[in-house]
Design a protein around this motif. Structure first.
Motif, PDB file in Angstrom:
ATOM      1  N   GLN A 181      -0.491  54.485  20.656  1.00 21.54           N
ATOM      2  CA  GLN A 181      -0.823  52.804  20.972  1.00 21.54           C
ATOM      3  C   GLN A 181      -1.249  52.683  22.379  1.00 21.54           C
ATOM      4  O   GLN A 181      -0.514  53.120  23.129  1.00 21.54           O
ATOM      5  CB  GLN A 181       0.306  52.116  20.516  1.00 21.54           C
ATOM      6  N   LEU A 182      -2.213  51.928  22.525  1.00 21.80           N
ATOM      7  CA  LEU A 182      -2.574  51.809  23.975  1.00 21.80           C
ATOM      8  C   LEU A 182      -2.572  50.154  24.058  1.00 21.80           C
ATOM      9  O   LEU A 182      -2.778  49.435  23.223  1.00 21.80           O
ATOM     10  CB  LEU A 182      -4.208  51.811  24.157  1.00 21.80           C
ATOM     11  N   ARG A 183      -2.080  49.491  25.343  1.00 17.60           N
ATOM     12  CA  ARG A 183      -2.055  48.178  25.634  1.00 17.60           C
ATOM     13  C   ARG A 183      -2.439  47.958  26.924  1.00 17.60           C
ATOM     14  O   ARG A 183      -1.994  48.859  27.884  1.00 17.60           O
ATOM     15  CB  ARG A 183      -0.328  48.103  25.388  1.00 17.60           C
ATOM     16  N   ALA A 184      -3.286  47.014  27.181  1.00 21.50           N
ATOM     17  CA  ALA A 184      -3.780  46.534  28.568  1.00 21.50           C
ATOM     18  C   ALA A 184      -3.049  45.188  28.802  1.00 21.50           C
ATOM     19  O   ALA A 184      -3.185  44.499  27.736  1.00 21.50           O
ATOM     20  CB  ALA A 184      -5.205  46.537  28.553  1.00 21.50           C
ATOM     21  N   HIS A 185      -2.870  44.942  29.733  1.00 20.22           N
ATOM     22  CA  HIS A 185      -2.180  43.488  30.290  1.00 20.22           C
ATOM     23  C   HIS A 185      -2.955  43.019  31.147  1.00 20.22           C
ATOM     24  O   HIS A 185      -3.552  43.372  32.168  1.00 20.22           O
ATOM     25  CB  HIS A 185      -0.797  44.027  31.011  1.00 20.22           C
TER      26      HIS A 185
END
Lengths: 429, 429
Positions: A181-185
């Protein structure tokens, strides 16, 4: 209660492991059915969902172990089901429900086969876990802790399918899986999209990062990704070349009019068995409801899976992915590895392979097709490599089973034949 | 009922135009309040949501028209609201609710100002539409059909905000908007991700298409996109250079520690007013719930918006986008244009500009800041260009109003001042 009625009872339990739903209920129901068939059963706790272990002694000490799982995939998109996923329904001699092909139908078919013997010729063990659909995170520790309990001469793996032409199949391996799972903020909250001229959008950032992972021909660009890939042996390659494959039927079943990059049917078979992949399972950012909303999202998330082939190591692939993102300036993107699985392979020369092949020939109209490995993944490596048990995978599904999709189903005739094959294997071992 | 109590009544109506929710209720409530203030009111049907039109004659025929909207943005993500979006709540002298800053607070402040006159010196008209937040799809036809009804000498536009330093602002223009939904299609249904080696994934296809739209420095790569951009006049540029802007405060308000591409504060102001953009408002494909699900999605959807500056034409930009996708091999991706808006600009020399400036100086502690245009969009071009009415936008919001985001709010002191400014404008006109 007949065996099929019992199967329906099991299918009514919405044991979605991704949502930690109805897990205990399902483990208890499986236990009840095993006990009724004369098994000595334990529900063994793990750090995650419990494992159901059952054993029934036979005349000889020779032991066959069945690996199955009582958990299922989430049923969404719900609106695409003809009948609700957890209300089993029979239409045109097919039984529809989430998990009927993967893998509750196989549990109950195997149990029916065991129950057909007054005196069991060999010892039968069942290991039925509850986390297969989330990558079996607790099974490695379980297997390592209970090696003597799990001792066996051969293993029948969870599932198998008749192909598009109705030929039964047997698989001797599985792909590995690296699920990330990848998450950009971006901003701390969603903003009015008028600010898009001065505030970075994490959705752009995430998709830019994702597009660095593959070229337009689906070649994976992560440095070192292909380094440990072991090509098939000449022997395996010969078996692969003999696999009958009807591309037209396959494309119709899959709902597409051409394969990826217009590959040939032969290439498709090769990729299904020996091709690693990088796939977007899901992506989400911002406003996705009806109509328009002008928003600059606060974050963006993607779930991707890499299917791996022998000797690729999912933990190493995850490290290479992290390095790749850093190298391309995306070290701010969070990555989380979920439930890694290693690839597995049983030699074509193992005794259980010929026993299973003969049993299938005795039951089915069509001769079986042997796949040296398969397109899907699972924790088979724990049995083949950690426990050292030769393992084959067969089951009661077919090419229309729609595993992991809406309207999952099996044919009730296949279910009957599946019971008979297991009965034959037990006789012949 | 006091004016603020009436405002709260209006805020309780969840008139989310994107969901066609409570539209008639809200139009009727606004009508009721206008009638109570002595207006002659009509609810005029359109092809979409009705327009509320009110008129109250004054001593002179000189006419000021207020443009407002009774619809609001969707309130999600709901879990980020401290109190529910449609239950107005006062905390620390701020009133919280969806739509309070954009734009229901302004409707009620303007009405309060009109009600403060025993005899109105000039004629006042209200046009309050119900589709601003979905791009005002019916307003163009409405304006073209009702030109004589809408005749006026000046227009006060829907909204305005105190800046980070508490200075009131006035805007003389708006950006255009080209909002597009894109959809890529793969198999007819979601598939097991094991098939990702042979079946194209529409999520990959969509993100590949999206990444062709901009380079890594956010320069838009659609051929002809910048062709019609009219740079600001020397006069406008001088006003822009005089705009005070505290980048640190702006970044703190926006929840970021740097601007896009590390641009300077001066560049940020320029981009906010004169920079077109291409923004991802939302993207969705496959499984996005908790845990892992190994799926190859059947389709993928993105919503993007382009903010446009004078003389860019949203319909032309949509055509250029379609051509761009074709040229890059993505003609299979469906595109849908939603509610296009053209850019608008009122000359700095218009009478209403100086009247408003003087009125603001009379009420506020700080002198007003004039923006020749603004970062947001709206149908202002219908008034400036189609009706030929000089238009300025002012209002009761501030830099903490969180328009379009959770916890939208206004300061109740700003609300009082906003009433007084409108009173002054009516007196001076």
């Amino acid at each position: 209660m007949t065996n099929v009625e019992a199967l329906k009872e099991l299918l009514k339990i919405p044991s979605v492991s991704a949502h930690h739903q109805a897990i205990q209920d399902c483990a208890e129901k499986v236990t009840e059915f095993l006990q009724e068939a004369g098994f000595h059963v334990q529900i063994i706790p793990t750090e995650g969902h419990p494992v159901v272990f059952g054993e029934k002694k036979g005349i000889s000490d020779k032991t066959l172990i069945f690996y199955d799982h009582y958990d299922v995939q989430p049923p969404d998109p719900l609106d695409q089901w003809v009948t609700p996923p957890f209300e089993p329904d029979v239409r045109d001699n097919r039984l529809y429900a989430r998990g009927v092909a993967d893998n509750k139908g196989n549990i109950m078919a195997r149990l029916a086969a065991v129950e057909s013997f007054d005196r069991l010729p060999i010892t039968i063990k069942f290991i039925i876990e509850g986390e297969e659909e989330i990558g079996s995170p607790s099974l490695q520790k379980f297997v390592e802790t209970h090696k003597s309990l799990l001792k066996a001469d051969a293993c029948i793996w969870e599932a198998g399918y008749k192909d598009e032409a109705g030929r039964p199949t047997m698989c001797l391996g599985a792909k590995g899986l690296c699920y990330v799972q990848l998450r950009a903020h971006g901003s701390k909250r969603d903003l009015h999209s008028a600010f898009a001229v001065i505030v970075e959008n994490p959705a752009w950032r995430l998709i830019r990062a994702l597009t660095t992972l593959k070229d337009s021909r689906d070649h994976i660009l992560i440095e070192g990704f292909y380094q440990d890939v072991e090509p098939p042996t000449a022997e395996e390659r010969a078996i692969v070349d003999s696999i009958p494959y009807d591309g037209d039927k396959a494309r119709a079943m899959l709902g597409v009019d051409h394969f990826l990059n217009d590959m040939s049917d032969e290439e498709a078979v090769y990729h299904l068995l020996y091709g690693p992949s990088c796939n977007i399972c899901g992506i989400l950012s911002g406003y996705t409801g009806q109509g328009s909303k002008t928003v600059l999202p606060a974050d963006a998330m993607a779930k991707i899976d890499f299917r791996l082939v022998p000797r690729q190591d999912p933990q190493k692939i995850f490290q290479l992915l992290t390095l790749h993102l850093e190298k391309h300036g995306f070290s701010d993107i969070d990555t989380e590895l979920m439930g890694p699985l290693w690839p597995a392979k049983t030699p074509v020369t193992a005794e259980i392979v010929s026993v299973t092949e003969q049993s299938m020939r005795a039951v089915y109209e069509n001769p079986p097709v042997i796949y040296p490995t398969m397109s899907g993944s699972g924790p088979m490596w724990l049995f083949t490599d950690v426990l050292g048990i030769p393992t084959v995978s067969i089951g009661v599904g077919d090419a229309e089973s729609r595993t992991h999709s809406p309207n999952e189903s099996i044919s009730l005739s296949d279910y009957e034949e599946g019971i008979n094959v297991i009965t034959e294997i037990i006789k012949r071992m």
